[in-house]
Structure formats: structure tokens, C-alpha cells
Scaffold this motif. Structure first.
Motif, mmCIF file in Angstrom:
data_model
loop_
_atom_site.group_PDB
_atom_site.id
_atom_site.type_symbol
_atom_site.label_atom_id
_atom_site.label_comp_id
_atom_site.label_asym_id
_atom_site.label_seq_id
_atom_site.Cartn_x
_atom_site.Cartn_y
_atom_site.Cartn_z
ATOM 1 N N ALA A 25 0.865 -1.175 0.000
ATOM 2 C CA ALA A 25 0.000 0.000 0.000
ATOM 3 C C ALA A 25 0.907 1.231 0.000
ATOM 4 O O ALA A 25 2.060 1.138 0.419
ATOM 5 C CB ALA A 25 -0.892 -0.024 1.234
ATOM 6 N N PRO A 26 0.436 2.349 -0.482
ATOM 7 C CA PRO A 26 -0.906 2.589 -0.979
ATOM 8 C C PRO A 26 -1.123 2.005 -2.376
ATOM 9 O O PRO A 26 -0.174 1.697 -3.089
ATOM 10 C CB PRO A 26 -1.012 4.123 -1.006
ATOM 11 C CG PRO A 26 0.394 4.594 -1.199
ATOM 12 C CD PRO A 26 1.261 3.571 -0.479
ATOM 13 N N PRO A 28 -3.909 2.354 -5.973
ATOM 14 C CA PRO A 28 -4.759 3.360 -6.619
ATOM 15 C C PRO A 28 -6.148 3.413 -5.980
ATOM 16 O O PRO A 28 -6.713 2.368 -5.643
ATOM 17 C CB PRO A 28 -4.870 2.882 -8.068
ATOM 18 C CG PRO A 28 -3.772 1.908 -8.263
ATOM 19 C CD PRO A 28 -3.451 1.338 -6.919
ATOM 20 N N ASP A 29 -6.670 4.632 -5.817
ATOM 21 C CA ASP A 29 -8.047 4.752 -5.345
ATOM 22 C C ASP A 29 -8.984 4.450 -6.508
ATOM 23 O O ASP A 29 -8.547 4.190 -7.633
ATOM 24 C CB ASP A 29 -8.309 6.127 -4.724
ATOM 25 C CG ASP A 29 -8.132 7.283 -5.711
ATOM 26 O OD1 ASP A 29 -8.145 7.076 -6.942
ATOM 27 O OD2 ASP A 29 -7.968 8.424 -5.232
ATOM 28 N N ARG A 30 -10.266 4.471 -6.249
ATOM 29 C CA ARG A 30 -11.252 4.089 -7.273
ATOM 30 C C ARG A 30 -11.125 4.944 -8.538
ATOM 31 O O ARG A 30 -11.200 4.431 -9.655
ATOM 32 C CB ARG A 30 -12.659 4.187 -6.681
ATOM 33 C CG ARG A 30 -13.718 3.635 -7.589
ATOM 34 C CD ARG A 30 -15.102 3.747 -6.940
ATOM 35 N NE ARG A 30 -16.070 3.020 -7.714
ATOM 36 C CZ ARG A 30 -16.845 2.073 -7.245
ATOM 37 N NH1 ARG A 30 -16.786 1.709 -5.994
ATOM 38 N NH2 ARG A 30 -17.718 1.476 -8.032
ATOM 39 N N GLU A 31 -10.939 6.242 -8.363
ATOM 40 C CA GLU A 31 -10.829 7.137 -9.529
ATOM 41 C C GLU A 31 -9.584 6.811 -10.351
ATOM 42 O O GLU A 31 -9.652 6.711 -11.578
ATOM 43 C CB GLU A 31 -10.788 8.592 -9.054
ATOM 44 C CG GLU A 31 -10.738 9.595 -10.190
ATOM 45 C CD GLU A 31 -10.726 11.035 -9.689
ATOM 46 O OE1 GLU A 31 -10.368 11.909 -10.489
ATOM 47 O OE2 GLU A 31 -11.065 11.289 -8.510
ATOM 48 N N ASP A 58 -10.225 -5.920 -3.634
ATOM 49 C CA ASP A 58 -9.518 -5.064 -2.680
ATOM 50 C C ASP A 58 -8.936 -5.916 -1.550
ATOM 51 O O ASP A 58 -9.094 -7.139 -1.513
ATOM 52 C CB ASP A 58 -10.418 -3.947 -2.154
ATOM 53 C CG ASP A 58 -11.594 -4.438 -1.325
ATOM 54 O OD1 ASP A 58 -11.616 -5.623 -0.908
ATOM 55 O OD2 ASP A 58 -12.507 -3.627 -1.085
ATOM 56 N N LEU A 95 -4.350 -5.001 -3.816
ATOM 57 C CA LEU A 95 -5.332 -4.647 -4.846
ATOM 58 C C LEU A 95 -5.005 -5.457 -6.095
ATOM 59 O O LEU A 95 -3.840 -5.532 -6.505
ATOM 60 C CB LEU A 95 -5.280 -3.153 -5.191
ATOM 61 C CG LEU A 95 -6.194 -2.717 -6.340
ATOM 62 C CD1 LEU A 95 -7.661 -2.738 -5.901
ATOM 63 C CD2 LEU A 95 -5.813 -1.343 -6.845
ATOM 64 N N TRP A 134 2.634 3.189 -10.900
ATOM 65 C CA TRP A 134 2.402 2.123 -9.932
ATOM 66 C C TRP A 134 3.294 0.933 -10.255
ATOM 67 O O TRP A 134 3.727 0.771 -11.389
ATOM 68 C CB TRP A 134 0.939 1.679 -9.966
ATOM 69 C CG TRP A 134 -0.003 2.755 -9.599
ATOM 70 C CD1 TRP A 134 -0.764 3.507 -10.453
ATOM 71 C CD2 TRP A 134 -0.284 3.255 -8.290
ATOM 72 N NE1 TRP A 134 -1.496 4.423 -9.752
ATOM 73 C CE2 TRP A 134 -1.217 4.291 -8.418
ATOM 74 C CE3 TRP A 134 0.169 2.908 -7.018
ATOM 75 C CZ2 TRP A 134 -1.711 4.991 -7.322
ATOM 76 C CZ3 TRP A 134 -0.322 3.602 -5.918
ATOM 77 C CH2 TRP A 134 -1.250 4.628 -6.080
#
Length: 190
Positions: A25-26, A28-31, A58, A95, A134
Motif C-alpha cells: 500500500a498505498p 490506486p483509489d477508485r478514480e 480489494d 489490490l 504504480w
């Protein structure tokens, strides 16, 4: 004359997958992930069939998949090291995107071309994640080819199968470069 895109070509010539076990982590967020999925969905799909779909996994969904891999590996009487490897991507994952090949009836587009398109989506998603900064890795393994794992873990229909599992996250360490194919040995010029 074509208009070159030297940055894109440089990226493709130097891209390197990141081992899934080095991703953390981190994520990517949903967007941000939606943008990567949008890029992957631009893959040629042979007759606009869209013979693939995505399942986003997730961190919370990883533990049940690890347990299922353990259960299925034992039911298949696999060696303990195979079972451990099959569950490791879920034990360690933060993820992932499961790219599901969806075979669609078509008199024009053969099933094999639909399979190729699903594989191309896996690579497109992998490259989109890497291009966005990423770390990413395309995994498969015995669990992703086990019909019961596919059905119990992801509710896949009989005409669907896993093309690949793309893990995405922040890389903890850069992998060393590895040998690449000898182009002279694998290229024929006619």
C-alpha cells in the motif's frame, strides 16, 4: 511521415513488471483505478464483442480468496508448496484486477481471437498501471485455472475464465533487469 511518440516508445522498450510480492500500500483509489481500466478497455476487441470484463479485488476480499486457494489446493491433493504459492498472491495482495475472458457467440470472430483479446487487455492494464507510476504484476497460477476456484471465488459463468490477475500497488523495491529475448533468434524477415 508518421508522428512519433518517443516517450511512449521509450516506456515500452524499458517497461518492467514488478513482482507482486514487492507491492504494498498505498494502491490506486477508485478514480485512479478507473482511469487504468479505461485505458485497458481500449484494447482491440475483434468485432466490438468486448470478450472480457473486470473484477476488482480489494484488500478485504483477499483473505477469503487465500482460504479458498488453500481449500481447493488440498481438495486437489497438491503439494504443500504449490498450495502455499497459490494462496500467496492473495495473502500478500492489496489490490488486484481479475481480467475475465468472456467467450461470446460469434460466427465472425473465432473463440481463439477472443482469448487473444483478453490477454491483450491484461497487458494493456499492466502497462497502464506501470505508466501511471504504480508497480504492477500479471499473475495466474493453478488456482486461476481451477474451475471451482473461478466459480466459488469470482462467480464466473461456464463461458468465462480468468485470463489474468493484475496486482497493482506501490513497489517496495525495484527489481533487477532481466535478460530479454535475442531478437535475431526469434525474428524472420521475408
Amino acid at each position: 511521415m508518421p508522428t512519433p511518440n518517443p516517450q511512449a516508445l521509450e516506456f515500452l522498450q524499458t517497461r518492467r513488471s514488478r513482482p507482486a510480492k514487492t507491492l504494498d500500500a498505498p494502491v490506486p483509489d477508485r478514480e485512479a483505478l478507473t482511469e487504468l481500466l479505461r485505458a485497458a478497455a481500449r484494447t482491440p476487441d475483434h468485432g466490438k464483442l468486448e470478450p472480457w470484463r473486470f473484477i476488482v479485488v480489494d484488500r478485504a476480499a483477499m483473505a477469503p480468496l487465500a482460504e479458498l486457494a488453500q481449500t481447493r489446493g488440498e481438495a486437489l491433493e497438491l503439494a504443500p508448496e504449490q498450495i502455499a504459492k497459490g494462496r500467496a498472491q492473495f495473502d500478500q495482495g492489496h489490490l488486484a484486477v481479475v481480467v475475465v475472458e468472456v467467450q461470446k457467440p460469434s460466427q465472425k470472430i473465432p473463440a481463439l481471437e477472443q482469448t487473444y483479446s483478453a490477454g491483450a487487455v491484461c497487458l494493456a492494464l499492466l502497462n497502464a498501471a506501470l505508466a501511471a507510476g504504480w508497480g504492477a504484476n500479471w499473475l495466474s497460477g493453478w488456482a486461476s485455472h481451477d474451475r471451482m476456484f473461478m466459480e466459488q471465488g469470482f462467480a464466473l459463468a461456464p463461458h468465462e475464465r480468468i485470463a489474468g490477475i493484475i496486482h497493482i500497488g506501490t513497489e517496495k523495491s525495484a527489481p533487477p533487469e532481466r535478460p530479454r529475448p535475442d531478437l535475431e533468434a526469434i525474428t524472420t524477415w521475408l
